[in-house]
Structure formats: C-alpha cells, structure tokens
Design an enzyme around this catalytic site. Structure first.
Site, PDB file in Angstrom:
ATOM      1  CB  VAL A   6      -0.790   0.053   1.282  1.00 24.52           C
ATOM      2  CG1 VAL A   6      -1.989  -1.061   0.914  1.00 24.52           C
ATOM      3  CG2 VAL A   6      -0.063  -0.079   2.438  1.00 24.52           C
ATOM      4  CB  SER A   7       0.545   4.446  -1.468  1.00 24.99           C
ATOM      5  OG  SER A   7       0.289   3.886  -2.731  1.00 24.99           O
ATOM      6  CB  THR A   8      -0.097   6.136   2.857  1.00 26.06           C
ATOM      7  OG1 THR A   8      -1.364   5.862   3.354  1.00 26.06           O
ATOM      8  CG2 THR A   8       0.275   7.149   1.624  1.00 26.06           C
ATOM      9  CD  GLN A  11      -3.374   3.296   0.878  1.00 32.88           C
ATOM     10  OE1 GLN A  11      -2.015   3.511   0.548  1.00 32.88           O
ATOM     11  NE2 GLN A  11      -4.239   3.538   0.037  1.00 32.88           N
TER      12      GLN A  11
END
Length: 201
Positions: A6-8, A11
């Site tokens: 996931v990007s962050t 998340q």
C-alpha cells in the site's frame, strides 16, 4: 511467494494478504511494504524477489500495480522473472506471460499503473496549489513565522550571522526550527532584496 503493498502507513494491507492466502500463499511467505510504487527499491519487495529467485517460486501479487507504478520498473522485474524461470501471478488479473497476448497485456497494465500514479500526483499538486491560493497550507506548520521573519530581518540588518539568528529564533514561540531552514530563508531573502548590504555569513 507473495507480495503486498500500500502507498501509505495509514492504509491496510490485510485485504491483499487475505487474497494471497486464499490463493494458496502461506502468510509467512508474504512480504509487504507501505510505501510508494514509484520506486522498485522497497525492502519488502527486495526480500520477496531474492526468495523467489532463490527458490524458483511463483511470485504472487493481488494486482500488477502492487508490484510497482512505473512501466520500466514493472517490465524489468517481469523480465527478471522470465530470465530466472519464475512465474508471475496476479490474483485478480489473467496474466499468461507464456503467450504474446499475455506479454502485451502486462505492458498495457504496467502503462495504466504508471498513468494512474501520474494522475494521482497531478491531482495532489492541484490540491496543494488550491490550498495555498486559499491560504490553507497543508502539511507541517511553517517554522519561519511572521514574528521570526521580522526578527531575522532585523538581525540581518545589524550584521548578525546565521548562527546567531538561529539561536535567537529558537527562543521564540513557534514550531521547531533548524539551521537549514534559516539558511534557506536567508538565502531567499537576499535574492529578493539584493539591495541589502549584509554579507552571507
């Protein structure tokens, strides 16, 4: 082998992990990252790649864009798998790299992943620009407050060094401030006010 991303940090990876487990990947063989797909230099990905190449194991992701968000990054990894007889599997996408059509599909999906990343970046930049235009500056509070700027200008006029200015600004109310911030502010100030006779110290 399984890989989820996931990007962050806000998340949740659990849905991807559960999908990989349902496909047949053991949880202890799933590596993860919480960071952008714009770079292939991710700790979890690098570990998963090393294990897959060493064991000649299938490499499973929930979607191809979890592998990366740049066309070149994805395609170079796909080529690495092909050279080392590792099969890439996307749980939600029909990838068959043994056929020309399958290879074309991977190229298209990789391009779409990069396009989506670029669109997200563009929307983010527009949002930041709009926030600045409306006086809503997101992110960390500005450490060079108006009071600190006024004091710094006053001290510059008196010939103070950046070290002395920093020491003074640290005693004033406001967010934590460091030398780099003060140095860059002084540099910008002098560029905008070339008539100021003070030297760079």
């Amino acid at each position: 082998m399984g890989y989820a991303r996931v990007s962050t940090s806000e998340q949740n990876l659990e849905n991807q992990i559960e999908a990989l487990e349902h496909y047949g990947v053991s949880r202890d063989m799933i590596y993860t990252d919480k960071m952008t797909g714009g770079t292939m230099k991710r700790p979890g990905l690098q570990k998963a790649l090393r294990m897959a190449l060493m064991l000649k194991a299938d490499f499973c992701v929930w979607k191809l864009d979890r592998l990366g968000r740049t066309t070149m990054g994805i395609l170079s990894t796909v080529q690495l798998f092909e050279d080392n007889e590792v099969t890439l599997i996307s749980v939600t996408e029909p990838l068959d790299l043994s056929t020309p059509t399958g290879k074309l599909l991977v190229t298209q999906l990789a391009s779409f992943a990069e396009l989506e990343r670029n669109l997200i970046q563009e929307r983010t930049m527009r949002g930041l620009e709009q926030a600045r235009a409306e006086g809503r500056i997101p992110g960390r509070p500005e450490s060079m407050t108006e009071e600190r700027k006024a004091r710094a200008i006053e001290m510059l006029g008196a010939g103070a060094t950046i070290k002395a200015i920093l020491a003074e600004l640290k005693t004033m109310p406001g967010p934590t401030i460091g030398r780099t911030k003060v140095y860059n502010w002084v540099k910008d100030y002098r560029m905008l006010h070339p008539e100021d006779p003070t030297d760079d110290r």
